[in-house]
Design a protein around this motif. Structure first.
Motif, short mmCIF file in Angstrom:
data_model
loop_
_atom_site.label_atom_id
_atom_site.label_comp_id
_atom_site.label_asym_id
_atom_site.label_seq_id
_atom_site.Cartn_x
_atom_site.Cartn_y
_atom_site.Cartn_z
N UNK A 143 -9.27 7.81 7.84
CA UNK A 143 -8.58 7.36 6.63
C UNK A 143 -7.44 6.42 6.98
N UNK A 154 -8.89 3.06 7.40
CA UNK A 154 -9.31 2.52 6.11
C UNK A 154 -8.11 2.08 5.28
N UNK A 155 -7.03 2.87 5.36
CA UNK A 155 -5.83 2.50 4.61
C UNK A 155 -5.27 1.18 5.11
N UNK A 214 -6.96 -1.20 6.55
CA UNK A 214 -7.87 -2.28 6.14
C UNK A 214 -7.63 -2.64 4.68
N UNK A 215 -7.46 -1.63 3.84
CA UNK A 215 -7.22 -1.88 2.42
C UNK A 215 -5.91 -2.64 2.24
N UNK A 218 -6.21 -6.30 3.10
CA UNK A 218 -6.87 -7.05 2.02
C UNK A 218 -5.89 -7.33 0.88
N UNK A 219 -5.24 -6.28 0.41
CA UNK A 219 -4.40 -6.42 -0.79
C UNK A 219 -3.13 -7.21 -0.49
N UNK A 273 -2.28 -5.74 -8.66
CA UNK A 273 -2.30 -5.72 -7.19
C UNK A 273 -0.96 -5.25 -6.65
N UNK A 294 1.15 -2.94 -7.84
CA UNK A 294 1.31 -1.49 -7.78
C UNK A 294 0.34 -0.90 -6.76
N UNK A 295 -0.83 -1.50 -6.62
CA UNK A 295 -1.74 -1.02 -5.59
C UNK A 295 -1.09 -1.18 -4.21
N UNK A 341 -0.12 1.49 -1.19
CA UNK A 341 -0.65 1.34 0.18
C UNK A 341 0.48 1.27 1.20
N UNK A 364 1.48 4.81 1.87
CA UNK A 364 0.49 5.54 2.67
C UNK A 364 0.47 5.08 4.12
N UNK A 374 -8.02 -8.32 -9.47
CA UNK A 374 -7.96 -7.25 -8.47
C UNK A 374 -9.36 -6.73 -8.16
N UNK A 380 -11.32 -9.02 -5.95
CA UNK A 380 -10.91 -8.91 -4.54
C UNK A 380 -11.52 -7.67 -3.89
N UNK A 435 -15.52 1.93 3.50
CA UNK A 435 -14.09 2.20 3.44
C UNK A 435 -13.82 3.02 2.18
N UNK A 436 -13.60 4.31 2.36
CA UNK A 436 -13.44 5.21 1.22
C UNK A 436 -12.19 4.90 0.41
N UNK A 437 -11.15 4.44 1.08
CA UNK A 437 -9.92 4.11 0.35
C UNK A 437 -10.19 2.99 -0.64
N UNK A 438 -10.87 1.94 -0.16
CA UNK A 438 -11.24 0.87 -1.08
C UNK A 438 -12.20 1.39 -2.14
N UNK A 497 -10.30 3.01 -4.93
CA UNK A 497 -9.61 1.95 -5.66
C UNK A 497 -10.59 1.23 -6.58
N UNK A 543 5.28 1.21 -12.80
CA UNK A 543 6.31 1.35 -11.75
C UNK A 543 5.81 0.99 -10.36
#
Lengths: 244, 244
Positions: free
Chosen positions: A89, A92-93, A95-96, A99-100, A159, A161-162, A166, A169, B96, B99, B156-159, B162, B244
């Motif tokens: 995880x 993966x976090x 990687x996410x 991207x973002x 994006x 707030x995403x 991230x 995390x 979003x 992406x 990628x489970x995180x993605x 999302x 927020x």
DNA sequence: CGGCTTGGTTTTGTATACAGAAAACCTGCT
DNA sequence: AGCAGGTTTTCTGTATACAAAACCAAGCCG
């Protein structure tokens, strides 16, 4: 299991104004970030309620929110625990986030007003100073502030707030998996380079910069699979696979 | 304000097994998706509790979760309402999703096992059939299933989670802003093309395909700014800027 | 006639009580 | 000593009671 963390949290309680779920969420999140609440720590509702001087109702709401933020794990009929993200995880976090945050930086390049640019520049300087004098806590604060500024001012708020999520995390897993010998996860050139790309308005360069920065950061972690750190946690009764 | 939605939801209640917050979340989410609960609808805790035969505690938890999913908006000391995403947020949500889903598709290309490929292929066929016979509800179900399959099987489970969230949010705004005259948001060639790219293992083509698909979908919506649809909603007491 | 105040009503915020599930523990047996 | 089983203890799930805040509408005053 020791209960010393209760005293630490209790000590901080006397500061804030009105106690509410938001207050508890912030406190617990901060404590997790600084590892005063290590992964796997049990967070019983009554205990938290007594510490913060509120009833279980409020604590309950706070825990639900923390679970939504992936800070704690809540299994039905079981006590909430501080989450311990697995190595997978963690990757993966990262990687996410690449991207973002890359996209946010690209969108933001050339669009920042003077005031915001100055704020970022200040943080970059302060971070370098803090690192120079060995004040790691301050360095982390400034580093986080830089990334949070990107997230908060993202032209695309969704994006944004995403990204906020991230950043939290990744901060948690950085604290968790930082290589033992490493004093700091400071990469001296990355933030200044990012700043100049943002100023110049070169979106793709900013994206690449973020990408490499986060890649380097991930590289500083100890994510070797044979490491028993997490498996041990899992074996000791830590269930945390739930990610619906 | 009419209360007919209560009867509709109540009618569905008799089906499920044990009532719990999960059940309520699913029901409300489904009702919002199909616009049986239009944006701005008030969702008082006691009313929901009576409908589902549970107390406010359970409803409360359900509403908190729905708020975390961006389905309802919860302001302190105010009744929860079905959220009405603004035009701007709609555009941002689509961006979003482009992406994230683009990345997931790229990661997934060439890595799907035979069974999953077959499942996607079946859905693509069923979607075409449903559209041919004018069964829009079934078409939407199959279309959603295709995208959910991508999300659930994301390496990628995180993605992946999302993306699940973004699919829900775009579905809501599609229902909200669908051009009045339009019977369906069906793009006949997109899903088959995506399928073949996934099968061939051409990640970048799959990403481009997703990108264009979502762009076209967004183009089918009526997002003209002078449209008073949403401003009216806001003027009538709908505050929803909190993100927020 | 408009804006402000002021009650009553609705609805949420919080605390608490009780029931049931899970975990810990302790005992008695092998 | 090790283990099985039951018992106690802890903790969560749910319902409910009361307080405070927001809402609404009628009435009052400028």
């Amino acid at each position: 299991m020791s209960t010393t963390w209760q005293d630490e949290v209790a000590a901080e309680t006397r500061a804030g104004g009105r106690i509410s779920d938001r207050f508890i969420v912030d406190k617990v999140r901060a404590a997790v970030l600084t590892q005063r609440l290590p992964p796997g720590t049990r967070l019983p509702e009554v205990a938290l309620g007594e510490i913060f001087g509120v009833s279980r109702s409020v604590v309950r709401k706070a825990l639900t929110r923390l679970a939504a933020d992936h800070v704690v794990s809540q299994q039905p009929n079981q006590v909430a625990r501080v989450r311990a993200p697995s190595i997978e995880e963690t990757r993966e976090t990262f990687a996410a986030r690449r991207l973002v945050e890359g996209e946010v930086a690209a969108l933001l390049a050339g669009r920042l007003d003077a005031e915001l640019l100055r704020e970022v520049a200040t943080r970059v300087e302060r971070e370098a100073e803090a690192h120079a004098r060995g004040d790691e806590a301050a360095r982390i604060e400034h580093s986080l502030a830089i990334h949070h500024l990107l997230a908060e001012h993202s032209p695309n708020r969704v994006l944004g707030v995403m990204l906020t999520d991230l950043i939290l995390r990744t901060s948690i897993v950085i604290a968790l998996y930082k290589r033992a010998g490493l004093a700091s996860c400071y990469l001296a050139e990355d933030h200044p380079a990012l700043l100049s790309h943002l100023r110049d308005g070169d979106g793709e360069a900013a994206r690449r910069c973020i990408h490499e920065h986060l890649q380097a950061l991930e590289g500083l972690l100890d994510l070797s699979t044979r490491e028993t750190r997490i498996d041990l946690m899992a074996i000791l009764g830590q269930r945390e696979g739930a990610m619906p």
